[in-house]
Scaffold this active site. Sequence first.
Site, PDB file in Angstrom:
ATOM      1  CG  ASP A  41      -0.086  -0.249   2.515  1.00  0.00           C
ATOM      2  OD1 ASP A  41       1.128   0.016   2.505  1.00  0.00           O
ATOM      3  OD2 ASP A  41      -0.671  -0.701   3.517  1.00  0.00           O
ATOM      4  CD  GLU A  90       0.801  -6.698   3.234  1.00  0.00           C
ATOM      5  OE1 GLU A  90       0.712  -5.464   3.224  1.00  0.00           O
ATOM      6  OE2 GLU A  90       1.681  -7.310   3.884  1.00  0.00           O
ATOM      7  CD  GLU A  93       0.377   4.387   4.556  1.00  0.00           C
ATOM      8  OE1 GLU A  93      -0.573   5.029   5.062  1.00  0.00           O
ATOM      9  OE2 GLU A  93       1.569   4.697   4.736  1.00  0.00           O
ATOM     10  CG  HIS A  95       6.654   4.073  10.329  1.00  0.00           C
ATOM     11  ND1 HIS A  95       6.049   4.294   9.106  1.00  0.00           N
ATOM     12  CD2 HIS A  95       6.418   2.786  10.630  1.00  0.00           C
ATOM     13  CE1 HIS A  95       5.487   3.171   8.699  1.00  0.00           C
ATOM     14  NE2 HIS A  95       5.695   2.244   9.598  1.00  0.00           N
ATOM     15  NE  ARG A 120       3.239  11.040   4.182  1.00  0.00           N
ATOM     16  CZ  ARG A 120       4.378  10.491   3.820  1.00  0.00           C
ATOM     17  NH1 ARG A 120       4.686   9.261   4.221  1.00  0.00           N
ATOM     18  NH2 ARG A 120       5.245  11.137   3.077  1.00  0.00           N
ATOM     19  CG  HIS A 147      10.770   5.364   9.712  1.00  0.00           C
ATOM     20  ND1 HIS A 147      11.083   6.282   8.748  1.00  0.00           N
ATOM     21  CD2 HIS A 147      10.122   4.358   9.071  1.00  0.00           C
ATOM     22  CE1 HIS A 147      10.645   5.862   7.569  1.00  0.00           C
ATOM     23  NE2 HIS A 147      10.061   4.675   7.738  1.00  0.00           N
TER      24      HIS A 147
END
Length: 371
Positions: free
Chosen positions: A99, A121, A135, A208, A210, A241
């Site tokens: 994604d 996936e 995503e 991590h 967004r 990250h």
Amino acid sequence: MDKKIKIALIFGTRPEAIKMCPLVKKLKENIFFKVYTIVTAQHRQMLDSVLELFEIKPDFDLNLMKPNQNLWELSSDILLKTKEIFEKENFDLVLVHGDTTTASLSALSAFYSRTKIGHIEAGLRTFDKNYPFPEEINRVLVDSVSDLMFCPTDKAVQNIINSGIRKGYYKTGNTVIDALFYVVNNKPVNLDFIGLNNNLKTVLLTSHRRENFGKPLENICLAIKELIKKNKDIEIVYPMHLNPNVRNTVIPILKDTERIKLIEPLDYAPFCTLMKKSHIILTDSGGIQEEAPALGKPVLVLREETERPEAIEYGGVELVGTNKKKIINSVQELLDNKEKYQKMSKAINPYGDGHACEYIEKIILDYFHQD
Ligand code: UD1
Ligand code: UDP
């Protein structure tokens, strides 16, 4: 079949690489396939460390990562650069994963090139376009242009069916379990370089996403700080990250705090060893939600929604969100309540048997034989 089937696997970030590299290796073993690896390098260092681990040298490296990149530029770069390769190479099948921006824009680009597309996936959904952002929309887009959808679970298959797609979907398990078993069985690692204290319980933290940037991530860090004060028998390890939006929040709040180790991202093999050694895992990562139950490690998910509800139903994972009090209470309960801890660590892994790559290989072969 006289002509080899030309397959390109395209990926760009750390988690895609972890989940695609075992498949690259598997498909390369098949004499009917000619396999190409394309990396967008949406990530650079974090991608390269996985390529090195699996000893994969890409055929095409678009080298796109820019510091603190944005979705618009990255998207247009992927679209234009993949166009050149797709037009020249004329692949029979392009495989994308998951994604990310790499997945959605490469799939769109392959669609514009009238190339067949396979989604590894496939079928994951939260049904909320803002969680995770961006995503959720990326995966909807990829599934809608795909000819083959490799779903990790029954739920993912059902999501595909419910979206009106009538063919091309298969349940295969998630290739992350193939990657995890390969690494755990073949790449033992010594963690001395982290300097863990063996008398303390290790709590592993990663964050991590967004949608957690800013206040939610701040809440996570403040919760961690209180937990470390209250519990003298734990230490917290946070491999951070490389995204500056993560570091700019985390470092000012958590640096120089006793029993909190802020460290660089770990290569995949040491990270797996660290998961195995950890008592509890706190994360907003997608991949870690899948791996930890396979290692018998309880996970508290620092997100409001998850597209991976299976492990919650099986009991190994709990959705906690990003409210400071809620995080503190959930971690404290898991530290104090032995019965709950035992139950969570004994839950079954719903994400596959470690043979997803083999199933995918066979499905692709059958698909082209029927043509
Ligand atoms: C991306 C994916 C996200 C996935 C995550 C996995 C999108 C929109 N986001 O988010 O779905 O969960 O990867 O980690 O596709 N950086 C480096 N070196 C690296 C990697 C990143 O310096 O090896 C820094 C760069 O400044 C880069 C920034 O991190 O510009 C952001 O990278 P990006 O891929 O845009 O976003 P992620 O937060 O990594
Ligand atoms: N991981 C790693 N090193 C780290 C942190 C995570 O190798 O320091 C691995 C982890 O085991 C999992 C993957 O990276 O396989 C998850 O990546 P990330 O959390 O960045 O992305 P997501 O899965 O959320 O898309």
